[in-house]
Design a protein around this motif. Structure first.
Motif, PDB file in Angstrom:
ATOM      1  N   THR A  45       1.064  -5.112   7.517  1.00  0.00           N
ATOM      2  CA  THR A  45       1.410  -4.615   8.847  1.00  0.00           C
ATOM      3  C   THR A  45       1.385  -3.087   8.802  1.00  0.00           C
ATOM      4  N   SER A  46       1.077  -2.467   9.922  1.00  0.00           N
ATOM      5  CA  SER A  46       0.962  -1.007   9.908  1.00  0.00           C
ATOM      6  C   SER A  46       2.342  -0.370   9.745  1.00  0.00           C
ATOM      7  N   ALA A  47       2.338   0.824   9.174  1.00  0.00           N
ATOM      8  CA  ALA A  47       3.598   1.537   8.928  1.00  0.00           C
ATOM      9  C   ALA A  47       4.333   1.782  10.240  1.00  0.00           C
ATOM     10  N   ASP A  48       3.605   2.138  11.275  1.00  0.00           N
ATOM     11  CA  ASP A  48       4.272   2.420  12.549  1.00  0.00           C
ATOM     12  C   ASP A  48       4.946   1.173  13.107  1.00  0.00           C
ATOM     13  N   ALA A  49       4.238   0.057  13.008  1.00  0.00           N
ATOM     14  CA  ALA A  49       4.826  -1.190  13.531  1.00  0.00           C
ATOM     15  C   ALA A  49       6.087  -1.538  12.736  1.00  0.00           C
ATOM     16  N   ILE A  50       6.017  -1.355  11.427  1.00  0.00           N
ATOM     17  CA  ILE A  50       7.190  -1.664  10.585  1.00  0.00           C
ATOM     18  C   ILE A  50       8.348  -0.734  10.958  1.00  0.00           C
ATOM     19  N   ALA A  51       8.043   0.563  11.032  1.00  0.00           N
ATOM     20  CA  ALA A  51       9.115   1.536  11.306  1.00  0.00           C
ATOM     21  C   ALA A  51       9.705   1.307  12.697  1.00  0.00           C
ATOM     22  N   ASP A  52       8.851   1.018  13.672  1.00  0.00           N
ATOM     23  CA  ASP A  52       9.367   0.749  15.028  1.00  0.00           C
ATOM     24  C   ASP A  52      10.329  -0.438  15.000  1.00  0.00           C
ATOM     25  N   ALA A  53       9.938  -1.469  14.256  1.00  0.00           N
ATOM     26  CA  ALA A  53      10.797  -2.661  14.200  1.00  0.00           C
ATOM     27  C   ALA A  53      12.103  -2.352  13.457  1.00  0.00           C
ATOM     28  N   LEU A  54      12.019  -1.571  12.410  1.00  0.00           N
ATOM     29  CA  LEU A  54      13.243  -1.229  11.661  1.00  0.00           C
ATOM     30  C   LEU A  54      14.208  -0.430  12.525  1.00  0.00           C
ATOM     31  N   PRO A  67       0.830  -1.211   0.000  1.00  0.00           N
ATOM     32  CA  PRO A  67       0.000   0.000   0.000  1.00  0.00           C
ATOM     33  C   PRO A  67       0.865   1.262   0.000  1.00  0.00           C
ATOM     34  N   GLU A  68       0.456   2.190  -0.857  1.00  0.00           N
ATOM     35  CA  GLU A  68       1.186   3.456  -1.023  1.00  0.00           C
ATOM     36  C   GLU A  68       1.395   4.161   0.328  1.00  0.00           C
ATOM     37  N   ALA A  69       0.326   4.236   1.111  1.00  0.00           N
ATOM     38  CA  ALA A  69       0.404   4.970   2.377  1.00  0.00           C
ATOM     39  C   ALA A  69       1.417   4.317   3.308  1.00  0.00           C
ATOM     40  N   THR A  70       1.448   3.002   3.312  1.00  0.00           N
ATOM     41  CA  THR A  70       2.377   2.303   4.211  1.00  0.00           C
ATOM     42  C   THR A  70       3.813   2.552   3.791  1.00  0.00           C
ATOM     43  N   LYS A  71       4.081   2.375   2.492  1.00  0.00           N
ATOM     44  CA  LYS A  71       5.490   2.509   2.105  1.00  0.00           C
ATOM     45  C   LYS A  71       5.968   3.954   2.235  1.00  0.00           C
ATOM     46  N   ASN A  72       5.070   4.908   2.017  1.00  0.00           N
ATOM     47  CA  ASN A  72       5.474   6.311   2.203  1.00  0.00           C
ATOM     48  C   ASN A  72       5.748   6.622   3.669  1.00  0.00           C
ATOM     49  N   ALA A  73       4.866   6.129   4.532  1.00  0.00           N
ATOM     50  CA  ALA A  73       5.035   6.430   5.963  1.00  0.00           C
ATOM     51  C   ALA A  73       6.296   5.770   6.515  1.00  0.00           C
ATOM     52  N   VAL A  74       6.580   4.547   6.066  1.00  0.00           N
ATOM     53  CA  VAL A  74       7.800   3.871   6.542  1.00  0.00           C
ATOM     54  C   VAL A  74       9.034   4.634   6.061  1.00  0.00           C
ATOM     55  N   LEU A  75       9.028   5.022   4.803  1.00  0.00           N
ATOM     56  CA  LEU A  75      10.182   5.777   4.285  1.00  0.00           C
ATOM     57  C   LEU A  75      10.313   7.109   5.018  1.00  0.00           C
ATOM     58  N   GLY A  76       9.172   7.713   5.336  1.00  0.00           N
ATOM     59  CA  GLY A  76       9.193   8.969   6.090  1.00  0.00           C
ATOM     60  C   GLY A  76       9.893   8.798   7.425  1.00  0.00           C
TER      61      GLY A  76
END
Ligand code: SF4
Ligand code: SF4
Lengths: 124, 291
Positions: free
Chosen positions: A100-109, A20-29
């Protein structure tokens, strides 16, 4: 598990809308707001098809590796297809941006990294 | 493979001897470059990275940074690399993007650009070897030589670029649900974990060998010399053409191959009867070797 800082690989899935566009943008953000180094690729599928030597470089070394892409089963065999199988020693964590939600992904990264804060100012 | 274009690597250098970019600029440049097909490595001095200023043999590299002193040296061990370093100190995101395009062109580096005419969408089958039993059904099904075997007679995806974009048909013939197309919309073809009900599903029953007369594989597999000679006697160009038409109609009706993919599958794009017959013989030999 190694105490070394993790290497991060982010996949943009640029040739399709699998993620999803929103997820990949938020993770990159979140990655761009942090002060850490990271590797990002337009499309891991393309790198796999081309057997891109950079995939081997990502896997080189002893650091933990965190990959933000899609389903772990797909990512595992994409690396295999590239001739650079993922090590199965627990060093690699694949995070699935498809479900998976962007926040969960980013937190894990970013877990355990020292530089979460925006780096508009010079890094120390 | 049709082409060997590797994504150009852009390094956003924010380490020693440079000042970091504003977050908005970093994000906008990184996202745009990725969407255009570049790889982007951000290098900072902060812990938590593991990344280093490195280059990969043969892949062009563009280093961007707001340098406060001498520009960093990027090691070109092999002496083959195309490397360019540019100071972006006074540039905004749009100007940086144009600069990258210019530098890439100066380096003579091609790009497989998402969404552009002529770009290759990375669509190809990926085999899950934890599931695959090497039954070769995918190899016998695919008309376009996407599959082959390695020196140990193990199935492999040999010609990924031959795969028909957006066609997931071979994943339906795999009895083990071992074939993935990571960009496919739904599971388990997209790589989602395989569930019990996926295994129980009816696999696609269309054997593309019917393009040539239906029983070519089974007759060769049975090693019945009589069947083989009858097959070759009965074959005629007209009959082969009729059979291909019938098979294409069947594929259309199956609903398992997207209409736009089928539209490309005109009769002339299919391999010749001789090519299919050769492949069938190779497959029969492989199967014999497996026994
Ligand atoms: S690995 Fe997954 S997320 Fe990355 S390009 Fe392929 S399908 Fe998209
Ligand atoms: S059809 Fe499936 S199980 Fe059989 S060889 Fe192909 S991938 Fe393996």
């Amino acid at each position: 598990m190694s105490d070394l800082p993790a290497k991060i690989l982010y996949c943009r899935c640029a040739f399709a809308r699998a993620v999803p566009e929103a997820t990949k943008n938020a993770v990159l953000g979140r990655l761009c707001e942090s002060g850490i180094s990271f590797e990002s690729v337009a499309d891991l599928c393309e790198m796999s098809a081309r057997k891109d030597p950079r995939l081997a470089e990502v896997l080189a070394g002893d650091e933990p590796i965190r990959i933000a892409a899609c389903f772990p089963r797909a990512v595992k065999w994409l690396f295999h297809h590239a001739g650079t199988p993922l090590p199965d020693d627990g060093r690699v964590e694949v995070l699935n941006m498809r479900d998976t939600s962007a926040d969960a992904i980013a937190d894990a990264l970013l877990a355990g990294t020292t530089s979460h804060s925006p780096s508009n100012s010079p890094t120390p | 493979m049709k082409n060997e274009i590797h994504p150009v690597q852009v390094i956003l250098y924010e380490g020693g001897g440079s000042t970091p970019w504003e977050v908005d600029c970093r994000l906008s440049v990184t996202a745009s470059l990725l969407d255009q097909g570049y790889s982007v490595l951000r290098v900072t001095e902060a812990a938590g990275n593991g990344a280093a200023m490195r280059t990969t043999r043969g892949i062009p590299v563009i280093v961007l940074g707001r340098f406060t002193g001498p520009m960093p040296e990027v090691v070109d061990g092999a002496g083959e690399l195309r490397i360019a370093t540019r100071d972006t100190a006074s540039l905004g995101a749009e100007e940086i993007l144009s600069l990258v395009t210019t530098v890439r062109e100066d380096l003579g580096a091609d790009l497989n650009r998402p969404g552009q005419t002529g770009a290759w969408k990375p669509w190809f089958p990926v085999i899950d070897y934890d599931r695959c039993t090497n039954c070769m059904q995918c190899l016998s099904f695919c008309l376009f030589d996407v599959y082959g075997v390695d020196e140990d007679k193990r199935i492999q995806v040999q010609n990924n670029d031959n795969c028909k974009t957006n066609c997931p048909a071979c994943s339906r013939v795999c009895p083990e649900v071992a074939i993935m197309f990571p960009k496919y919309a739904s599971g388990p073809i997209n790589g989602e974990l395989v569930k019990q009900e996926d295994l129980a599903r009816e696999s696609m029953k269309i054997d593309i060998s019917s393009l040539l007369g239906g029983d070519i594989y089974s007759s060769l597999k049975n090693r019945s010399e009589k069947a083989k000679s009858r097959f070759s006697k009965e074959r005629s160009p007209d009959k082969a053409l009729d059979e291909r038409k019938r098979c294409l109609t069947q594929l259309q009706q199956s609903g398992m191959i997207p209409a736009e993919v089928l539209a490309e599958l005109d009769l002339s794009s299919l391999p010749s009867p001789e090519a299919i017959q050769r492949k069938a013989k190779e497959l029969a030999a492989l199967r014999e070797a497996q026994v």
